[in-house]
Design an enzyme around this catalytic site. Structure first.
Site, PDB file in Angstrom:
ATOM      1  CD  GLU A  35      -2.746   1.003   2.571  1.00 40.69           C
ATOM      2  OE1 GLU A  35      -3.272  -0.103   2.807  1.00 40.69           O
ATOM      3  OE2 GLU A  35      -2.923   2.007   3.295  1.00 40.69           O
ATOM      4  CG  ASP A 162     -10.648   9.614 -37.219  1.00 38.95           C
ATOM      5  OD1 ASP A 162     -10.850  10.822 -37.000  1.00 38.95           O
ATOM      6  OD2 ASP A 162     -10.080   8.857 -36.406  1.00 38.95           O
ATOM      7  CE  LYS A 187      -9.708   5.432 -37.343  1.00 36.56           C
ATOM      8  NZ  LYS A 187      -8.809   5.964 -36.316  1.00 36.56           N
ATOM      9  CG  ASP A 213      -5.468  11.004 -35.177  1.00 36.38           C
ATOM     10  OD1 ASP A 213      -6.448  11.452 -34.550  1.00 36.38           O
ATOM     11  OD2 ASP A 213      -5.402   9.820 -35.560  1.00 36.38           O
ATOM     12  CB  THR A 218      -1.088   0.594 -33.518  1.00 40.19           C
ATOM     13  OG1 THR A 218      -2.071   1.199 -34.370  1.00 40.19           O
ATOM     14  CG2 THR A 218      -1.784  -0.126 -32.382  1.00 40.19           C
ATOM     15  CB  THR A 221      -5.093   5.925 -37.395  1.00 44.05           C
ATOM     16  OG1 THR A 221      -5.912   5.059 -36.620  1.00 44.05           O
ATOM     17  CG2 THR A 221      -5.925   7.075 -37.935  1.00 44.05           C
TER      18      THR A 221
HETATM   19  C1  R5P Z   1      -9.087   7.539 -32.843  1.00 45.29           C
HETATM   20  O1  R5P Z   1     -10.236   7.861 -32.671  1.00 45.29           O
HETATM   21  C2  R5P Z   1      -7.962   8.443 -32.478  1.00 45.29           C
HETATM   22  O2  R5P Z   1      -8.249   9.769 -32.788  1.00 45.29           O
HETATM   23  C3  R5P Z   1      -6.678   8.030 -33.151  1.00 45.29           C
HETATM   24  O3  R5P Z   1      -6.891   8.055 -34.541  1.00 45.29           O
HETATM   25  C4  R5P Z   1      -6.290   6.638 -32.739  1.00 45.29           C
HETATM   26  O4  R5P Z   1      -6.270   6.503 -31.345  1.00 45.29           O
HETATM   27  C5  R5P Z   1      -4.925   6.286 -33.293  1.00 45.29           C
HETATM   28  O5  R5P Z   1      -4.665   4.959 -32.981  1.00 45.29           O
HETATM   29  P1  R5P Z   1      -3.649   4.104 -33.802  1.00 45.29           P
HETATM   30  O6  R5P Z   1      -2.382   4.886 -33.874  1.00 45.29           O
HETATM   31  O7  R5P Z   1      -3.525   2.845 -33.003  1.00 45.29           O
HETATM   32  O8  R5P Z   1      -4.254   3.853 -35.141  1.00 45.29           O
END
Ligand code: R5P
Length: 297
Positions: A35, A162, A187, A213, A218, A221
């Site tokens: 804790e 997106d 997307k 973004d 990852t 996107t």
């Molecule tokens: C999605 O709604 C977010 O705005 C980002 O596009 C997303 O979190 C990116 O994730 P990743 O790099 O894994 O594609």
């Protein structure tokens, strides 16, 4: 202002100090069972004090933030300012599939239950989270940092990867003079952590493009968005994202793309990597707190 930092934002010590913050020390001690106890290492007078910490995937970070804030309150500061550079769990702003829950909204309820004079966040992931935080939140945006850093490359179009980030792409476009064109990618997420860019709405042919973004996790996107804008004839591509998580192979995935530069901020700890340029979110925090101080003077 005096600031207490949780473990999640230790990487911001140098930038925050550079921007004139007085950083205070605290420590964590442990009971035999693990804790945690929290102790301030200095006495506080009636002064302006803030607590800064991010909500990371490990829920311990949220607990540390709440506990440090509580200890500061109990040691003489009625309602310390609460600054959260990265708010994890915000992507769970609604149940993704049957049987899941809106954990992001639960995190918001916890943050709101903390009695702070101001709650400051940077580039909140979704409108749903933004709305849930009203009217208590003050949201800072990295867009001015991106606009300043990217203006020398004479961009012509801002692309949202997106539909959800289109309004932010419009905001970034408005920071350039003249305003940039705006486009967006349709997307799809066939399964968690995978993305497919279906189509591009807007014209990027022969143009210099910024793909904007809020989060790179990852990197998939952005990989998909880059491939699509390049196929659609973009001349040069820059990437900009506020919160750069760079999970797993994300850095490698992105650095092998035909992009000129990847602009991110240091809301999360960053290491140097090819093409990545790190902009300082501590500057946004400094400006916001200076502004709040002038309002209350
Ligand atoms: C999605 O709604 C977010 O705005 C980002 O596009 C997303 O979190 C990116 O994730 P990743 O790099 O894994 O594609």
């Amino acid at each position: 202002m005096k600031l207490f930092l949780t473990k999640s934002v230790q990487h911001l010590r140098t930038p925050l100090r550079k921007h004139g913050f007085d950083l205070c020390e605290s420590e964590i001690y442990h009971f035999a069972d693990g804790e945690r106890g929290y102790r301030l290492k200095e006495q506080l007078l009636a002064e302006s004090v803030g607590v800064i910490g991010s909500v990371l995937p490990d829920p311990q970070s949220l607990f540390d933030l709440m506990a440090l804030h509580q200890v500061v309150r109990e040691n003489g500061v009625e309602e310390p300012t609460l600054i959260v550079p990265y708010l994890g769990y915000a992507r769970q702003d609604r149940p993704g599939r049957p049987g899941e829950g809106a954990i992001g909204l639960m995190v918001i309820e916890i943050l709101q239950a903390i009695k702070s004079s101001h709650l400051i966040l940077i580039d909140i992931h979704s409108d749903r989270i933004r709305k849930a935080l009203q009217p208590t939140v003050r949201e800072l945006s990295a867009l001015p940092l991106f606009a300043k850093a990217l203006s020398t490359y004479l961009p012509e179009v801002v692309v949202s990867p997106d539909a959800g980030y289109l309004s932010r792409a419009r905001q970034l476009s408005g920071l350039f003079n003249p305003h940039l064109e705006v486009a967006f990618v349709e997307k799809e997420r066939p399964r968690p952590n995978f993305a497919i860019a279906r189509s591009l709405h807007g014209n990027v042919e022969g143009k210099t493009v910024i793909i904007l973004d809020d989060i790179i996790d990852t990197g998939r996107t952005l990989v998909e968005a880059v491939k699509l804008v390049v196929r659609s004839g973009a001349k040069k591509v820059y990437l900009a994202a506020t919160h750069a998580i760079f999970s797993g192979e994300a850095r490698k995935r992105l650095s092998s793309l035909p992009v000129e530069g990847i602009f991110v901020t240091n809301t999360l700890p960053q290491i140097r990597s090819p093409k990545v340029r790190i902009l300082d979110a501590a500057l946004l925090i400094r400006n916001a707190l200076q502004h709040l101080a002038t309002l209350s003077a």
